[in-house]
Design a protein around this motif. Structure first.
Motif, short mmCIF file in Angstrom:
data_model
loop_
_atom_site.label_atom_id
_atom_site.label_comp_id
_atom_site.label_asym_id
_atom_site.label_seq_id
_atom_site.Cartn_x
_atom_site.Cartn_y
_atom_site.Cartn_z
N SER A 22 33.43 -7.25 9.98
CA SER A 22 33.33 -7.64 11.38
C SER A 22 33.90 -6.53 12.26
O SER A 22 34.70 -5.72 11.80
CB SER A 22 34.07 -8.96 11.65
OG SER A 22 35.42 -8.84 11.34
N HIS A 49 29.44 -9.80 13.19
CA HIS A 49 29.50 -9.84 11.73
C HIS A 49 28.28 -9.09 11.19
O HIS A 49 27.15 -9.41 11.56
CB HIS A 49 29.52 -11.28 11.22
CG HIS A 49 30.74 -12.01 11.66
ND1 HIS A 49 31.88 -12.07 10.89
CD2 HIS A 49 31.03 -12.69 12.80
CE1 HIS A 49 32.81 -12.77 11.53
NE2 HIS A 49 32.31 -13.15 12.69
N ARG A 88 26.30 -7.38 7.73
CA ARG A 88 26.16 -7.40 6.27
C ARG A 88 25.31 -6.20 5.84
O ARG A 88 24.13 -6.10 6.23
CB ARG A 88 25.48 -8.70 5.81
CG ARG A 88 25.35 -8.80 4.30
CD ARG A 88 24.72 -10.10 3.84
NE ARG A 88 23.46 -10.32 4.53
CZ ARG A 88 23.06 -11.51 4.98
NH1 ARG A 88 23.81 -12.57 4.84
NH2 ARG A 88 21.90 -11.64 5.59
#
Length: 70
Positions: A57, A47, A49
């Protein structure tokens, strides 16, 4: 393979570091690597960000340390 806790989260050395997803060429902070079972197979999901935008993902094997270059 890195150690995995009881909830399936991998203790990956790149956690909370800037990484690149080689599949999308996107960069961001690796927030988690989780182990999930799909169709009887163990899948490692990363995952990520980005600094701004929407998290995504990808397969954990697609993640490399970001070099800061193109």
């Amino acid at each position: 393979m890195n150690p995995v806790d009881a909830e399936g989260r991998e203790e990956n050395p790149l956690l909370h570091h800037l990484v690149r997803d080689i599949a999308s060429r996107g960069e961001g902070e690796l927030t988690a690597v989780v182990h999930e079972t799909h169709g009887g197979r163990l899948i490692r999901i990363a995952h990520i960000r980005p600094a701004n935008g929407i998290a995504w993902s990808t397969a954990a094997d697609n993640v490399t340390p970001a070099t800061g270059g193109p």
